[in-house]
Write a protein that holds these residues in place. Structure first.
Motif, PDB file in Angstrom:
ATOM      1  N   LEU C 168       0.835  -1.209   0.000  1.00  0.00           N
ATOM      2  CA  LEU C 168       0.000   0.000   0.000  1.00  0.00           C
ATOM      3  C   LEU C 168       0.863   1.250   0.000  1.00  0.00           C
ATOM      4  CD1 LEU C 168      -2.895  -0.875   2.445  1.00  0.00           C
ATOM      5  CD2 LEU C 168      -2.853  -0.938  -0.036  1.00  0.00           C
ATOM      6  N   TYR C 169       1.885   1.218   0.836  1.00  0.00           N
ATOM      7  CA  TYR C 169       2.712   2.420   0.969  1.00  0.00           C
ATOM      8  C   TYR C 169       3.364   2.764  -0.366  1.00  0.00           C
ATOM      9  CZ  TYR C 169       4.648   5.578   4.497  1.00  0.00           C
ATOM     10  OH  TYR C 169       4.926   6.653   5.282  1.00  0.00           O
ATOM     11  N   PHE C 171       2.434   1.731  -3.280  1.00  0.00           N
ATOM     12  CA  PHE C 171       1.400   1.942  -4.285  1.00  0.00           C
ATOM     13  C   PHE C 171       0.897   3.388  -4.265  1.00  0.00           C
ATOM     14  CE2 PHE C 171      -3.004   0.937  -5.924  1.00  0.00           C
ATOM     15  CZ  PHE C 171      -2.569   0.534  -7.169  1.00  0.00           C
ATOM     16  N   VAL C 172       0.716   3.914  -3.072  1.00  0.00           N
ATOM     17  CA  VAL C 172       0.179   5.272  -2.983  1.00  0.00           C
ATOM     18  C   VAL C 172       1.144   6.252  -3.628  1.00  0.00           C
ATOM     19  CG1 VAL C 172       1.077   5.859  -0.693  1.00  0.00           C
ATOM     20  CG2 VAL C 172      -0.992   6.893  -1.477  1.00  0.00           C
ATOM     21  N   LEU C 175       1.067   5.845  -7.501  1.00  0.00           N
ATOM     22  CA  LEU C 175      -0.084   6.409  -8.211  1.00  0.00           C
ATOM     23  C   LEU C 175      -0.007   7.922  -8.286  1.00  0.00           C
ATOM     24  CD1 LEU C 175      -3.022   4.160  -7.092  1.00  0.00           C
ATOM     25  CD2 LEU C 175      -2.201   4.517  -9.390  1.00  0.00           C
TER      26      LEU C 175
END
Lengths: 103, 517, 519, 646
Positions: C168-169, C171-172, C175
């Motif tokens: 998640l880290y 990925f954020v 993006l």
């Protein structure tokens, strides 16, 4: 003083009907009454269609009314079937009684 | 030309007119044939006692054949599009790239649903001819909705589709959840229809026509009347319900959960794609001149939809429910592309719908194959635990779908998101793009939960006593899942062709900023 | 067209992965051997780049350019400069070692593990080779997935938490970078009327200040998370502690470099003005990272966590060097990227070896191992010394160039950063002492076997590199120098003579262009 | 000849490679040959170089060799290049010569080790020699720094040689870290030098120092001071001396080589080597001198009351290093280096002698359990006596000349206070050294009977180096007899000063080479001899004559005694005020900042926030149709209101 009934009045009536229908859906829990309220809403729309079609002088509005009535009939068939199935499960037509699925 | 003449000409149905509705025509024919064939079956050998409807043998094959032919018809339409494009049936039906592309999507979704549903229907005792008939009829409604060039047709398509799907939702009528789903769908659906029809009435009243193109030209002149705006608002509500935008989304988790799993997949893809088709056509083409009025509303709806859909999804353990919220969120992404209000965004909608259909049908396909006899094994933490090792290929496919839904390259989901974000950025909606990104990150969490369950936990650690889940992977379902995997990866690694198709498809649609890369 | 070296190197692992996929999962030994063969062969294929790469030029070499997504102007566009060729070669070298290093460590789902390792290789190489922003992004995200699985499946107790956090880290950040890429892309279209995601085209743009700031922030966040820079570093200790040995090695040795490499390749050249604006901010964060990472490392009871925090500290040096914007410092940063890969990679291998023997990373559970494992002790010591930057070993080369190069621009920051050198000795030797020295006070430490042949094979190449770079770094430095100079030119708008502002003799290699002072 | 400079450091490196890689398999015999052999060979080459150098005219005694370009990046460049001039030649001779003796001595001292340990020991010792040679032969700052850190590493490794004892390992670690604090200063110094001069080569920097820096300028001051911080760490001066006493945990020959003769003097060498910079910074030089003097006295006082024989020697080393810094601090570079050389002889000898004693007593280091060893170990006794006399400054032993030179120069440079400190320290030195001597060799043996039986003279491999160093402790100073004493050896004169003159000629004002001898020099000389003798006698009085007196004294001056016994509690203060707070701060950074704020609040907090939102969102999803209708209607109303009202 004569009461001249014009398109405005019909539309107003239509709006009132629509509101009645909406309020009916909002306040009643009996599935059949809710269903009837929805029919009122559809008929409110029909009234509007007819009013507009007459005012504009266009046939499409009338055709639309026929279609809406037909669709409403189809919906009624399906709706009543669902209500019957509901009743079979719970012996009630109170829509509030059906909340197994949530979250 | 008098109305009578028109009517006569309609009956004559010149070849081009038939060609324009060919997929729908094929579907209707086969829908009827499916029912008739069932009568033959009932009359013959296997009819069970007491006139009860019994399992069907021919219906699925007929339905699949019909859909396959319909798909062939779509391809044919696509190939002859240049010659045949135009309006048919007195402007009721539009044959343009947009319509053909999305017809392809919904017919493909139908075909995949059929492939997936055969084994499932047997296991869950819903393999009645009516079931297949209704699927085909819903598809007919979708095709009409996609091709509709008149609000009357929009309404008609919408209702044909919706009524069929109401029934399909409640098809497992012995299951309370199925009925409850049908009830909720029906009550709210009918309620929203009321708004929708009233909206059409308002538009009709202020513009004097229900022809989409004509409305467009009429509202382009002069400031919008309040009643017209009310109509626009009511249509937003109506479409918002169909594609499940927050706050008109409340039905969808419950309905998705209650419906038979293949139907849920069908709803999440076919119904959504068809709904968006009409939504896009009406708003981006017809109401183009009113963009200043509807863009802010859709902006808000998009943000709400993306955030609420994704945030609510993270605590779901039922895979269908999770995918329901996920499909709400994806509707939000699609609305972002609409808000961009440019050709890029419109093309993005098309590409995204295709990509989304592939990955969502695939994901539901996996869920379908896992459901055992009578029991839908849909708990992520229990039923998916260790799936990576008990069903490696199926789990790998599921992982691909999950990563694609998350938007990780090299999958179709990534290219789709890329496309949408680029449309938003190009339109200057950078904050919206950033919100989309934030939403995507949230979504990663719950998609990963499935992957985590499949690969990083075991049934024993998940506290499931049922042991590892095994799939009911027939040849048909396998084909469907394989096809979607190939599509997801293919559209992701070589997106060029697909993007070109989507781009070509929106050329007919009049939009403000027709600037395409 | 010349032989497509980069494409061959890039996709060879995928070919290997397909091969491995054909072996039945139960034949673990065969899978390991085949993967080893594939990775060694891969290294053999890639190695010629070391000689084929012309050290003199600043231009990209081995360029391949094929249209990919025509409508968007996206091209499959690869190429390497001195920096990326070294990082790529190092990556390729590391893979056989990683396979060897997890020979015994990974015993569940062996096949899946090795396939993922090979896919990961392709992902990492793609990032280094990409000269198109879209391609870069695709590979950037692509390598996330295998790493996520490697942590999540073969990791420790809290592996799922760590894997998800890692995903998640990163990925954020990724993006947000994507949004930035697109904004830049459309700006390019506005200005030039053509669509392109080619790095060179976008660098040539003159982006207005405001836009630069925002885009730079978007890119910088993505890379800062990956580096990881203070305060975006907290995914790292979790990921490292939980990941299996080979995962930690690759994470530390290559994946973290993606962040610094991203700054070098994209964030800074694309937005030179914004980079200069944020120079002090990032430099200060880097220095905080150096000291903070070192301090937190100091009190870790867990070896892997300690090494993880040491990475935060070491990469602080790399960032400081990059943002010092002098050729000397950036040369140091570049070589330090490799050095950190070598020493931290080796440290994680070492942690893995201890774990295989004792099934714990807790420092307190060891003690006196020098007596039972003398050969291991020697190599561990060399690696530790490399990590704390002992002159004569590789770590010093990078750190010194960074500090001396930074000192000319930010004397105070460089001075404070130098304290990190003291602290490095403190926490590393503390750990080394507790693990290796003292009495053998636990029975279970008495019988641990010394290095096996396989483990020698894992560590020796790294130790050889430690000495090579430490004693004779020129072959590395001369390959990167033109690229770094070009980088500084892009950022400064004009060639800058390193830090040698004052008059005075400047010692450079005899066959090098002497750098003129005060231009 | 010039091209052979690399051979000197390369030889020990060969030893490192051989002993490290093959030593264990080759066996102790081979290692015992190779280990000292390579250093001996290096010494031989160094002698050859020395001869060559002497053969050159005084002004041209400077050999350079660039081996290869090492660290080049951007505008920075540093080659591996060597410089041999009289100064570094002196150091090379000391390092290889004394180093060789200690290597030989080690063969005997370490013979109880197993093959692995033996090979490891000589690997480290060879590595140390290599690093030390790099340090002294480097012709640029960076290579010097390589040697600088390299010797620190070897120090670490050798202090912790017997790592199975945790204290040894801790002592090694402490040495390394404290040294690193100094190295921090050295590094900053290098940065400053590079940013000022654009080069780190001595050949570029030192001649340019006069032009680039202004006398008394800030820049010069800071460069000098930071570099001096490096020296403070390496040479164990206040406030970084704390590692050296602990470093006695290593094998005794290591203490002799690293912590007495060579490594710890590197700081002095550095200041001497960089004298052109220091001369531009008089205030920095004053600090050097001040710290040197303070350290000399401070360490001597602690040395008075230590019982561990090696600890006494350790504090004595710190104290003597203080003298050297006092010397270079008053710009008497030659004197400082001179003391460095003589100190290498006698301090190495003292350690080796102590090692011999410890060896004989099987590891006993506490002087309270020694005594009367004179008879059992005559060679040790006599050589130790020579060394003790030398360190106490009794003529004609080596220490007298060098120490006196420093004291005189201090006085001459106008620092009477510093002179006084040095003078007092000289007395104290005699006291504590003879205390050591008497406690060890005189009186009755106070250890166990078993030990008493086993007391033996050391084997030849240990005894011969003792003897050689004993001789050197006696005559080592004769190369630097001050002009004041004439030229007793005929023609030698102050050969040492003449030898180093080319290096320091710009440092020490020309013509001062043979100044007219002021009468006061004789007075001071006499005074220092007197105080040394006094110290000797005091020690004799206390520890031979009235053996109970020291205890009474310690009771009478209880406070002072306690302070000294506890070494002014400096270690404890560091622990309390530096180490513990820092560790606590680190723990705070981890637990509170990292786990609590950054990860807990910011990162995972975001996650929790989303999760909370999820709870809210799904609580709205009641499953209750009227509720759904209401939400739907609310949304519809909002949209319609927006269109109709807005």
């Amino acid at each position: 003083m004569t009461l001249a009934v014009g398109p405005g009045h019909y539309l107003f009536l239509s709006a009132i009907l629509f509101t009645i229908g909406t309020v009916g859906v909002l306040t009643r829990r009996n599935a059949i009454i809710i269903f009837m309220s929805i029919e009122i809403m559809l008929n409110a729309a029909n009234l509007a269609f007819v009013t507009f079609a007459a005012a504009i002088g266009d046939l499409a509005g009338f055709v639309m009314v026929l279609l809406v009535i037909a669709v409403a009939a189809a919906e009624a068939a399906v709706g009543l079937a669902i209500i019957v199935a509901m009743f079979r499960h719970r012996q009630t037509v109170d829509v509030g009684a059906f909340n197994v699925m949530r979250g | 030309m008098s109305p009578i003449d028109q009517l006569l000409e309609l009956h004559a149905m010149s070849r081009p007119a038939a060609f324009a509705v060919l997929p729908a025509l094929v579907l209707v024919v086969f829908a009827i044939v499916t029912l008739l064939a069932d009568l033959l079956e009932l009359g013959s050998s296997r009819g069970p006692a007491e006139g009860q409807a019994g399992p069907t043998i021919m219906a699925p094959w007929l339905a699949m054949t019909g859909t396959a032919i319909a798909f062939g018809a779509v391809v044919w339409q696509w190939l002859r599009l240049e010659e045949e494009a135009g309006l048919y049936f007195n402007g009721m039906i539009a044959l343009d790239g947009f319509a053909v592309f999305l017809t392809g999507v919904v017919v493909a979704a139908t075909l995949l649903t059929l492939l997936l549903t055969v084994g499932y229907s047997r296991r869950h005792n819903v393999d009645l001819a009516e079931y297949y008939h209704l699927i085909l009829m819903a598809a007919v409604g979708m095709v009409l909705l996609v091709e509709a060039a008149n609000l009357v047709m929009v309404f008609l398509g919408l209702e044909v589709m919706s009524v069929s799907v109401y029934i399909l939702t409640g098809f497992r009528r012995t299951q309370l959840r199925s009925i409850e789903g049908a009830l909720k769908y029906f009550v709210l659906g009918a309620f929203s229809t009321g708004f929708f029809v009233y909206g059409i009435a308002m538009v009709y009243g202020t513009t004097g026509t229900m022809d989409l193109a004509e409305i467009g030209t009429r509202i382009a002149t002069g400031p919008p009347a309040p009643l017209l705006l009310a109509g626009v608002g009511l249509l937003v509500i109506g479409f918002g319900f169909k594609v499940a935008l927050v706050p008109f989304h409340m039905w969808s988790p419950d309905v998705y959960e209650g419906a038979p799993t293949p139907i849920t997949g069908f709803m999440a893809t076919g119904v959504k794609a068809a709904g968006f088709a009409a939504f896009v056509r009406v708003f981006l083409s017809t109401f183009d001149a009113l963009a200043d009025q509807w863009v802010p509303v859709l902006w808000v709806l998009a943000v709400l939809t993306m955030l609420v859909g994704n945030v609510a999804a993270i605590r779901q353990d039922d895979v269908k429910r999770m995918l329901a919220y996920s499909s709400i969120a994806h509707a939000g992404y699609l609305v972002v592309a609409m808000v961009a209000h440019n050709a890029l965004g419109t093309a993005a909608v098309l590409y995204y719908l295709a990509a989304y259909t592939a990955m969502t049908v695939g994901a539901f396909g996996v869920a379908v194959t896992l459901s055992g006899r009578g029991a839908e094994r849909t708990s992520i933490s229990r039923d998916y635990a260790g799936l990576g090792y008990s069903e490696p290929l199926l789990a790998a496919a599921m992982a691909v779908f999950m990563f694609s839904l998350t938007g990780v390259p090299p999958t179709a989901g990534f290219v789709g998101k890329f496309y949408i974000i680029s449309a938003a950025v190009d339109a200057g909606h950078v904050p919206l793009a950033v919100l989309l990104v934030v939403a995507s990150v949230i979504s990663a969490y719950y998609y990963l939960k499935v992957v985590v369950a499949m690969y990083m936990t075991s049934p024993s650690s998940a506290g499931s006593d049922a042991g590892p889940t095994h799939a009911h992977l027939g040849a048909l379902a396998s084909t469907a899942i394989l096809a979607t995997v190939v599509a997801v990866l293919g559209m992701g690694i070589f997106p060029g062709e697909w993007i070109d198709m989507a781009r070509a498809s929106v050329e007919g649609l009049a939009t403000a900023a027709a600037r395409l890369p | 067209m010349d032989f497509p070296w980069l494409t061959t190197i890039l996709f060879f692992p995928l070919l290997g992965a397909a091969l491995i996929a054909g072996i039945p999962g139960s034949r673990k030994e065969a899978i390991r051997q085949s993967t080893l063969a594939v990775t060694v062969l891969h290294f053999a294929i890639a190695l010629p780049l070391w000689w084929l790469y012309e050290p003199g030029g600043a231009d990209f070499q081995f360029v391949e350019r094929v249209p990919w997504v025509d409508t968007f102007g996206i091209e499959y566009h690869l190429g390497v400069d001195g920096v990326s060729v070294l990082l790529a070669l190092f990556t390729v070298l590391l893979m056989p070692l990683a396979v060897l290093g997890s020979w015994r460590y990974v015993d569940r789902h062996v096949k899946e593990f090795h396939i993922l390792m090979l896919v990961l290789t392709t992902g990492m190489l793609g990032v280094f080779f990409a000269l198109d922003l879209f391609v870069f992004y695709v590979f950037w995200e692509l390598m996330l997935v295998p790493m996520y699985f490697i942590i999540g499946i073969w990791g420790g107790e809290r592996r799922i938490h760590a894997a998800v956090k890692f995903f998640l880290y990163t990925f954020v950040g990724g993006l947000l970078m994507l949004v930035g890429i697109l904004a830049l892309y459309f700006y390019h279209e506005q200005v030039t009327g053509t669509f392109s995601t080619a790095l060179a085209d976008l660098i040539a743009l003159d982006v207005p200040g405001d836009l630069q700031t925002w885009l730079f922030l978007g890119f910088a966040l993505a890379f800062a998370i990956k580096v990881p820079m203070f305060p975006f570093h907290t995914w790292l200790p979790d990921a490292h502690v939980q990941a299996p040995a080979a995962g930690s090695v690759i994470l530390a040795a290559v994946l973290l470099k993606m962040g610094t490499y991203g700054f070098y390749r994209l964030a800074m050249p694309l937005f030179p003005e914004a980079s200069r604006t944020f120079l002090p901010v990032i430099a200060v964060l880097a220095v905080i990272g150096i000291l903070y990472g070192a301090m937190v490392a100091l009190v870790q009871p867990n070896m892997k966590k300690l090494v993880a925090y040491s990475s935060v500290s070491h990469l602080g040096f790399v960032m400081l060097g990059l943002f010092a914007l002098t050729t000397t410092a950036i040369q140091g940063s570049v070589i330090q990227m490799i050095n950190h890969g070598i020493s931290t990679g080796a440290l994680f291998f070492i942690c893995g070896m201890l774990y295989e023997r004792r099934h714990t990373y807790e420092i307190e559970r060891f003690g006196g191992l020098s007596a039972t494992m003398p050969a291991f002790a020697t190599l561990f010591m060399i690696v530790t010394l490399s990590s704390i930057g002992l002159p004569g070993l590789n770590g010093f080369i990078g750190e010194f160039l960074i500090l001396v190069g930074t000192f000319g621009r930010y004397p105070w920051l460089a001075g404070i950063a130098t304290i990190g050198v003291i602290l490095a000795a403190y926490y590393m030797l503390r750990m080394f002492g507790r693990v290796m020295f003292g009495p053998v006070d636990r029975e279970e430490n008495r019988e641990v076997p010394d290095l096996s042949v396989r483990e020698w094979a894992v560590l020796l190449p790294l130790v050889a590199l430690i000495f090579w770079i430490g004693v004779y770094p020129r072959p590395f430095l001369e390959r990167t120098e033109p690229s770094v100079e070009r980088f500084v030119e892009i950022l400064e708008g004009a060639p800058t003579p390193a830090v040698a502002e004052a008059d005075g003799a400047v010692i450079v290699a005899a066959d090098d262009e002497p750098v003129e002072a005060g231009r | 000849m010039e091209n052979l400079l690399w051979v000197v450091p390369a030889l020990p490196l060969v030893g490192v490679a051989f002993n490290g890689l093959l030593g264990r398999r080759a066996g102790k015999g081979v290692v015992a040959f190779v280990g000292p052999g390579v250093v001996g060979a290096a010494f031989a080459v160094a002698i050859a170089l020395f001869v060559h150098l002497v053969g050159l005219p005084a002004g041209e005694r400077e050999l350079h060799q660039t081996v290869y370009e090492w660290l080049v990046g951007g505008g920075f460049g540093a080659p591996v290049a060597f410089l041999v001039d009289p100064l570094s030649m002196t150091m090379v001779l000391v390092v290889t010569g004394v180093g060789f003796l200690i290597h030989v001595y080690s063969v005997g001292y370490m013979h109880d080790e197993d093959e692995r340990g033996f090979a490891r020991y000589f690997t480290y010792l060879n590595l140390f020699t290599f690093a030390m040679l790099l340090l002294v032969m480097a012709d640029n700052f960076l290579l010097m720094f390589v040697g600088w850190e390299g010797v620190g590493l070897c120090s670490y490794l050798l202090i912790g040689f017997w790592f199975a004892d945790r204290d040894n390992a801790e002592a090694g670690k402490k040495a390394f870290i404290v040294n690193r604090i100094g190295d921090f200063g050295f590094l900053i110094g290098i940065f400053l030098v590079f940013s000022t001069f654009g080069s780190v080569a001595f050949a570029d920097v030192l001649p340019a120092a006069g032009a680039a820096l202004t006398v008394g300028g800030t820049l010069a001051f800071w460069i000098a001071l930071f570099l001096f911080l490096g020296a403070v760490g390496k040479s164990a001066q206040i406030p970084l001396y704390v590692w050296l006493p602990d470093a006695m945990a290593g094998p005794t020959p290591v203490s002799a080589l690293i912590h007495a003769a060579t490594m710890v003097t590197a700081g002095v060498y550095m200041v001497a080597r960089l004298h052109p910079i220091y001369q531009m910074a008089p205030s920095a030089l004053a600090i050097v001198a001040g710290i040197g003097a303070a350290t000399a006295l401070f360490a001597a006082t602690i040395g008075l009351v230590q019982n561990d024989i090696k600890k006494v020697l350790a504090y004595s080393t710190i104290s003597q290093l203080g003298y050297m810094f006092l010397g270079v601090g008053v710009a008497a570079f030659t004197a400082g280096i001179f003391h460095l050389v003589t100190h290498a002889f006698f301090k190495a000898l003292l350690f080796l002698g102590a090692g011999s004693v410890i060896h004989a007593l099987h590891g006993q280091q506490d002087m309270r359990y020694m005594g009367g060893l004179k008879s059992g170990m005559p060679i040790t006794y006599w050589t130790m006596l020579a060394a003790t006399l030398a360190i106490s400054g009794i003529p004609p032993f080596a220490g007298f000349f060098s120490k006196d030179d420093i004291l005189w120069r201090t006085w001459d440079a106008g620092h009477p206070l510093l002179w006084a400190i040095g003078f007092v320290t000289a007395g104290l030195t005699a006291v504590y050294m003879f205390r050591l001597f008497f406690l060890t060799f005189h009186g009755k043996f106070r250890g166990t009977d078993e030990q008493a039986e086993h007391v033996h003279e050391s084997p030849p491999s240990m005894a011969v180096p003792l003897a050689v160093l004993g001789v050197l402790s006696l005559i080592g100073g004769w190369i630097g007899i001050p002009a004041a004493l004439g030229d007793p050896l005929g023609g030698l004169g102050n050969a040492f000063e003449g030898w180093l003159a080319p290096v320091f000629e710009r440092g020490e004002v020309a013509g001062e080479l043979h100044p007219a001898v002021p009468p006061i020099e004789y007075g001071l000389m006499a005074a220092s001899v007197a105080i040394a003798t006094l110290g000797l006698l005091a020690a004799w009085w206390l520890y031979v004559r009235n053996q109970r007196l020291p205890e009474e004294l310690s009771l009478r001056f209880r406070a002072a005694y306690t302070v000294l016994r506890n070494k002014y509690w400096i270690d404890e203060a560091y622990t309390l005020f530096v180490v513990r707070p820092f560790n606590a701060l680190s723990a705070f950074a981890w637990r509170v900042v990292d786990d609590g704020l950054i990860d807990g609040l910011a990162v995972m907090g975001t996650g929790r926030l989303v999760r909370f939102g999820s709870g809210v969102a799904s609580r709205w999803e009641t499953g209750y149709v009227p509720g759904y209708v209401l939400v739907f209607f609310g949304g519809a109303l909002a949209i319609l209101a927006y269109y109709l009202l807005g």
